[in-house]
Structure formats: structure tokens, C-alpha cells
Design a protein around this motif. Sequence first.
Motif, mmCIF file in Angstrom:
data_model
loop_
_atom_site.group_PDB
_atom_site.id
_atom_site.type_symbol
_atom_site.label_atom_id
_atom_site.label_comp_id
_atom_site.label_asym_id
_atom_site.label_seq_id
_atom_site.Cartn_x
_atom_site.Cartn_y
_atom_site.Cartn_z
ATOM 1 N N GLN A 187 0.234 -49.485 -35.950
ATOM 2 C CA GLN A 187 -0.809 -50.786 -36.139
ATOM 3 C C GLN A 187 -2.304 -50.304 -36.273
ATOM 4 O O GLN A 187 -2.480 -49.426 -35.611
ATOM 5 C CB GLN A 187 -0.164 -51.788 -35.052
ATOM 6 C CG GLN A 187 -0.704 -51.230 -33.599
ATOM 7 C CD GLN A 187 -1.943 -51.783 -33.153
ATOM 8 O OE1 GLN A 187 -2.195 -52.654 -33.434
ATOM 9 N NE2 GLN A 187 -2.835 -50.713 -32.599
ATOM 10 N N SER A 193 0.302 -54.302 -38.805
ATOM 11 C CA SER A 193 1.018 -53.977 -37.746
ATOM 12 C C SER A 193 2.557 -54.162 -38.417
ATOM 13 O O SER A 193 2.887 -55.064 -38.799
ATOM 14 C CB SER A 193 0.824 -54.954 -36.560
ATOM 15 O OG SER A 193 2.033 -54.724 -35.445
ATOM 16 N N HIS A 223 9.003 -56.477 -37.253
ATOM 17 C CA HIS A 223 7.979 -57.410 -37.788
ATOM 18 C C HIS A 223 7.209 -56.559 -38.721
ATOM 19 O O HIS A 223 7.226 -55.502 -38.724
ATOM 20 C CB HIS A 223 7.028 -57.855 -36.504
ATOM 21 C CG HIS A 223 6.246 -56.829 -36.143
ATOM 22 N ND1 HIS A 223 6.560 -55.932 -35.120
ATOM 23 C CD2 HIS A 223 4.767 -56.497 -36.532
ATOM 24 C CE1 HIS A 223 5.614 -55.002 -35.024
ATOM 25 N NE2 HIS A 223 4.455 -55.309 -35.594
ATOM 26 N N THR A 225 3.243 -57.479 -40.137
ATOM 27 C CA THR A 225 1.981 -58.333 -40.185
ATOM 28 C C THR A 225 0.881 -57.690 -40.807
ATOM 29 O O THR A 225 0.368 -56.551 -40.596
ATOM 30 C CB THR A 225 1.652 -58.641 -38.674
ATOM 31 O OG1 THR A 225 2.984 -59.096 -38.038
ATOM 32 C CG2 THR A 225 0.623 -59.729 -38.488
ATOM 33 N N TYR A 227 -3.653 -58.613 -41.453
ATOM 34 C CA TYR A 227 -4.563 -59.357 -40.954
ATOM 35 C C TYR A 227 -5.748 -59.522 -41.918
ATOM 36 O O TYR A 227 -5.993 -58.605 -42.661
ATOM 37 C CB TYR A 227 -4.858 -58.870 -39.592
ATOM 38 C CG TYR A 227 -4.158 -58.945 -38.555
ATOM 39 C CD1 TYR A 227 -3.835 -59.765 -37.691
ATOM 40 C CD2 TYR A 227 -3.263 -57.682 -38.200
ATOM 41 C CE1 TYR A 227 -2.950 -60.030 -36.952
ATOM 42 C CE2 TYR A 227 -2.454 -57.640 -37.121
ATOM 43 C CZ TYR A 227 -2.165 -58.741 -36.604
ATOM 44 O OH TYR A 227 -1.310 -58.864 -35.657
ATOM 45 N N THR A 234 -3.895 -64.227 -40.961
ATOM 46 C CA THR A 234 -2.865 -63.586 -40.491
ATOM 47 C C THR A 234 -1.555 -63.823 -41.633
ATOM 48 O O THR A 234 -1.428 -65.310 -41.951
ATOM 49 C CB THR A 234 -2.363 -63.920 -39.112
ATOM 50 O OG1 THR A 234 -3.591 -63.901 -38.195
ATOM 51 C CG2 THR A 234 -1.209 -63.192 -38.724
ATOM 52 N N THR A 236 2.599 -62.891 -41.474
ATOM 53 C CA THR A 236 3.658 -62.098 -40.620
ATOM 54 C C THR A 236 4.786 -62.554 -41.108
ATOM 55 O O THR A 236 5.358 -63.803 -41.585
ATOM 56 C CB THR A 236 3.548 -62.448 -39.213
ATOM 57 O OG1 THR A 236 4.344 -61.525 -38.557
ATOM 58 C CG2 THR A 236 3.590 -63.813 -38.703
ATOM 59 N N PHE A 240 7.822 -63.038 -34.546
ATOM 60 C CA PHE A 240 6.386 -63.245 -33.949
ATOM 61 C C PHE A 240 6.593 -64.425 -32.851
ATOM 62 O O PHE A 240 7.328 -65.211 -32.766
ATOM 63 C CB PHE A 240 5.603 -63.518 -35.252
ATOM 64 C CG PHE A 240 6.012 -64.910 -36.005
ATOM 65 C CD1 PHE A 240 5.349 -66.134 -35.818
ATOM 66 C CD2 PHE A 240 6.875 -64.714 -37.156
ATOM 67 C CE1 PHE A 240 5.620 -67.243 -36.347
ATOM 68 C CE2 PHE A 240 7.204 -65.936 -37.563
ATOM 69 C CZ PHE A 240 6.850 -67.229 -37.531
ATOM 70 N N ARG A 274 0.994 -63.628 -33.480
ATOM 71 C CA ARG A 274 1.019 -62.412 -33.006
ATOM 72 C C ARG A 274 2.517 -61.800 -32.942
ATOM 73 O O ARG A 274 3.627 -62.612 -32.931
ATOM 74 C CB ARG A 274 0.290 -62.077 -31.569
ATOM 75 C CG ARG A 274 1.278 -62.856 -30.508
ATOM 76 C CD ARG A 274 1.360 -62.196 -29.173
ATOM 77 N NE ARG A 274 2.258 -62.533 -28.359
ATOM 78 C CZ ARG A 274 2.449 -62.098 -27.143
ATOM 79 N NH1 ARG A 274 1.643 -61.031 -26.713
ATOM 80 N NH2 ARG A 274 3.494 -62.259 -26.440
ATOM 81 N N PRO A 275 2.597 -60.378 -33.311
ATOM 82 C CA PRO A 275 3.842 -60.024 -33.624
ATOM 83 C C PRO A 275 4.824 -59.964 -32.135
ATOM 84 O O PRO A 275 4.069 -59.938 -31.295
ATOM 85 C CB PRO A 275 3.697 -58.401 -34.022
ATOM 86 C CG PRO A 275 2.213 -58.350 -34.529
ATOM 87 C CD PRO A 275 1.364 -59.631 -33.747
#
Length: 699
Positions: A187, A193, A223, A225, A227, A234, A236, A240, A274-275
Motif C-alpha cells: 500500500q 492498497s 481487497h 483499493t 485513491y 476512492t 475499492t 471494506f 477504507r480497506p
Amino acid sequence: MKKWWVTYLVFFHFYVLNAQTYRKNEINIEKLIEELFAMQQDDEDYENVYEGLLQLFLNPIHLNKTNPEELKSIYILNPFQINSFFEYKKAFGDLMSIYELQAIPGFDLQTIYKIIPFVTLEDRSETSNRPLWERISRERDAYFLFRQNRVLETRRGFTPPDTLSNGRLTSRYLGDPNNLYARFRIQHSKDFSLGFTIDKDPGEEFVWDPNTKRYGFNFLSYHFTLYNQKKWKTLTIGDFQAQFGQGLVYGAGFSVGKGAETITTVRRSSIGLRPYTGAMEFGFFRGVGATYKHKNIEATLIASQAPRDGNVQAVLDTLEQEDLVITSLQLSGLHRTPTEIAYKDQVRERNLGGNIQYTNQNKKLQLGINTLFTKYSQNFQRNPQIYNQFEFSGPQNYIQSLYFSYNFQNYYLFGESARSKSGGFGSVIGLMSSLGKNIDFSMLWRKFDRNFHTFYGNAFSENTRPINERGIYLGLNFRPNIRYNWSIYYDQFKFPWIKFRTYAPSQGHEWLTRFTYRPSKATLLFFQFREESKARNISETRPFQSTYQLSQGKKWNYVVNLDYKVNENWSIKSRVMGSRFDFDNQITKGFAISQDLNADYQKWRISTRLVLFQTDNYDNRQYIYERNVLWAFSIPALQGQGMRYYTLAQYRVSQKLTIWARFSRTIYSDREGIGSGLQTIEGNRQTEAIFQLRYQFNR
């Protein structure tokens, strides 16, 4: 003027680095947890808290590109410090060094050391021009972590089965006693990530069996992801979580609640998607999520379909036809016996949700809307009990909320109000403020109806879930100077409807105070006292009593703690803690005394502890946070009479490879058996051994 500051700070930077050793890439989890969680207890989801802390650590905040919402999310800076930070940047421009923070009013060395693991000034944005695969393959923040641990004594579940009178064999665990855990992750903060987590619990069988949905490791999380892909903030796919508002609908981030930090922890921050990288087998979405940003507005969409463990039974409907219903969800994540395996992935949970959030130009006003629709593969029909008649039932639930956050100088106002399909409401409104440079104040009011249903909420509450509760919280923190700190909170709460173990409406209160004295950089002393008053059924302790008779139980906890750094390599920690519990005119007590000795020689570290404890009953169990291998936690409940000790060793073999080993043992002097059921150990001792390694790529 700016040049003069830079000259001064370069000298100051040199002085600090020579005066005290500090590693930027590490964090003192023990100290942070003990500040945030004043009293450890067994109803906290510490694994989720640790995962939230890990996300903050691995995605540091860029101080020259941050906003107040991000700085609030680490629960370290008070309103005065946050406001001073942005006033300083407005007057002098971007920071040139982390240690320039000391020039900002309200920032002392202790505050700076606390936030260093969570912030950065390193700008690697130029790498975003490279192809994604090249960025991934060259990323320095890439690692593989493997952990193995087991209890060395034999539990009953691992012994040969007994034969019952009917000729059937008793239940036993199908697998071995090893706990295996592995995590792979690459990440880059604010860029990408990707990774996976696999886990096998003790007693689970390592087998490939599609019929029972077991594929080697019993749990897999994954996951990917991205950004800041132009206007896409984001993107993903996989597992998450989400956090928006005050946690009534989406509350999966790093959240604390009541603790020795009495000000900053009452508020939740909108950190978005967020993951999920943990090993808990619930509390996350599995599917796709995306956040699109246009000027001051961000829009998020969530689509998820995830398997859940559950007890699915056949019942007769009105036409006397069989219908499958969910009677309960299994949250343990354990699949050791045929019964537990039968629960695995029996329920499908579908979620469709979204968020729209507006932030004004100066970042002081935030408004948002949350919505989440959840549908199960079968009707949810609980086994009827007197306390759960207002709990969720049926095949689906939907919940919507409105939230706001407003910053006026050193005052932060925030709140959220939500309504679920049942018509139940949940509301939170609070204030966090700095009344002066040395004194902070917080207040939070909440109200959750008995039929308010939220599956992914994690709002501030006394209960483990925001339901059937009303309360008001007041917090105060006073720092007359750098050596002294006094914090206190008082929380008054009511439970308008009955609940488990409390078969009548009830109320209670809780207050805690901590006085901290730091005579030097090497010494820290604090005293802490806590009182909690809650009602529960009398019939649990005395026979032949009415189920509906309650008694108010009062518990007092005290802690005296001393941390002393002998020199750059050695430190000690001494603690005395105890409790007193008064319930139905019966008084019981408990205490624990612990001594730590820690050594740090850069490449290797050793931490040791010895604890003596004695408690009259389970109500007086003592919790002491223990150091463990990286990103694992241990908070044992010490009950009865005995001693516990552990040794933790860490050695950095090279820039790429680090290994950990931990040995812990609890010896009881008041029993010849530990645990119950299949977890029973014959004897008076329990020993656990842990081995972990981490390999960091591109180092």
C-alpha cells in the motif's frame, strides 16, 4: 521571520534527536491504548479497534495537505491545538519539518511524540505519474506477516471422545490446536492498497471441502483499493468498511468512547471508505465501493453481498408448510465442531448504501446524508425472549440519517440523527471545546429507541450497540503546566426497556478521574479511580428470587501506575490495581500487582512482566493490557488467585526480516481445572507460545 524560525528549528531538531531516541516508523501501542481505554473490559471489540489503529498508522496524514476532520480522527489533538495548527499555517505557510510543530501554541514535546506515527511531511506524489503496476512493484511499504500461536496444555476438545450410554461419541474439535494467521499487503498512502488476510483458529480443521465451504484456511479477506483517480476519491473492491457521521449508520473506523482521554474520543470522524484487513468474520462489506468528488460535494455508493454464519431452522408457517428462518447470527467465527461447521455461511447478507457529504470552502462546516438497505436470504426470527421483543425481525432493514459538524474557533459542534425501518430513532449531539489553553470540555447527549436497528453502527454508547439507551456525558481536562494533567468524565444513562440480565427498566452512572504527574521525561506517574453503577437481576446470584427484581451493583476500580525510563535502553513499569463490587448487600474485592522490565537495543527488544492477582469472584476480574507481537493484542481477565508472567522478544535480522517470540503462563493456586466445556484444561496452569515473522519487500 520565516527564515529565523527555520534556523531555530534545525538546531532544535538536532537537539531533540540527540536527547531522546525515537523511531518514526514505530508506535507505543501500550501507552496509546492505556490513555484511550482507561479500563479494559471484555465487551470491547479490540480487534476492530486495532485494525482501525493500523489503518491510521499505515496511512499517515500529510500535515501540509490535511483538514480539521482528518486531524480529529487520531483522537490526540484538542480543539485549541487543531485551531492553532491552521492559524499557524495561515500565518507562516507550509511546515518544513515535523518538529516545527513545537513552534505552534499548544504543542509540547509529548503531543508531538504522540502524533508522529500518524503524520508525515513526505510528499511522494510524483510517483503517481508512473504506471500502476510499476508503483506497486517498487513500493517500499509492502510486507508479508505470518503468525503461529497455541496453548501448550491440552484442552478437552483435543482429547479422544468419550462414549455415551446410547453408544454415541461426545463432541470434539476436528482440527489441531494451532492458530495460524497470515497477512500480505502492499500500500501507498492516498494512492493504492491491495492485500489479503487468512486465518485458522485453534480447533479448526485445515481441509479443502466445498460442501462445508471450507477451503484450507477457514477465513479469507481480500481487497484492492485505489485513491485519488482524478475525481474518484476512492475505488475499492473486495472487503471494506465505511465511517460517516457519528456512527449511527456507518461506524467502522477507529473509535474509542469513554476513557482517560475525556475530550477527543467522544466524536467520530467521517473518514469514508477504507480497506478491511482484519480476521473478524463479520462487520465488513464485501463487494464494491466508490466515492466521487465534485467541488465541495462527495458522493459514495456501496454494494455488498457477503456470507454470514447463522443458525437457520425450518419452521411451520400458517399453511403448515416448512419455511427456513434465521434464529441467530454466529459472530464467533469459529468452525471447530460439526455444529459450528453447520452454521458456516448459511446466510447471505446483501447491502446497498450510500452517502452524500458537503464540506464548505473553509472546511468548517460539514453536512451529510447516509442511507443503507440490508436484506437477508431468509427471514430473521429470533427465539422469543422477554428482553428481545423489540429487536430486529424480518428479511430486511433500511436506515437513513442526517449529520453535521461545525467548527467555530475552538468549539466543535457535531451530531447525527437516524431512523430505521421499524420507526425507531437514534440521535447523538455533542460539543468539544477548548475553554482556554489549559482546559478542555466535552459534552455528548444520545438517545436510542428500543426498536432502533443499525447493523453497521458504532455510535458513542454505554451498551455494546446503540439501542435502548438515553444518556449524557460530560468530560473535562485540565493541564496547569507540562508536568500535571487532570482529566475527569461523568456519564449518566438510562435503559427505558428491559435487556439481557436486566428484566426491568433501569438506570446508572459512571465517572472516572485520572491525575497524571510527569516530573521529568523519564518518569510518569498516574492515579486513576472509577465508579460504575448498573442494575441487574438479583436471581442470578440468589435462588428462588423473582426474575424481575433488580439490585443496583456498584463497582469501584483504582489504579496506581509508575513508568520510569532508567536510561536509553532500560525501562520499568510498576502497577497496583484493585476493585470493590457491592451487589445486593454483598461486597467482594479483587486486586493485581504487576512489574515490568523492558530492554531496547535497536536491533532487539525484550519485554517482561510478572503479575500477582487475587479476586473473590468474576465481577472483580482484573484487566491489564500486555505487550504482544506486532499488531496482536492481549488483555487477559485475571480471576481467582495466582500469578501470570510473560516474555516478549523482538529481533530485527535485517532491513527486510523481523521476528518475534512470546511466552506467557498463568498459574492458579485455587483450582485444578481451567475453563469449561471443550475448553477445559486439567491442571492449574495455562501456557501460550507465539511466533511471528514479518518480511518487508523492497527494503
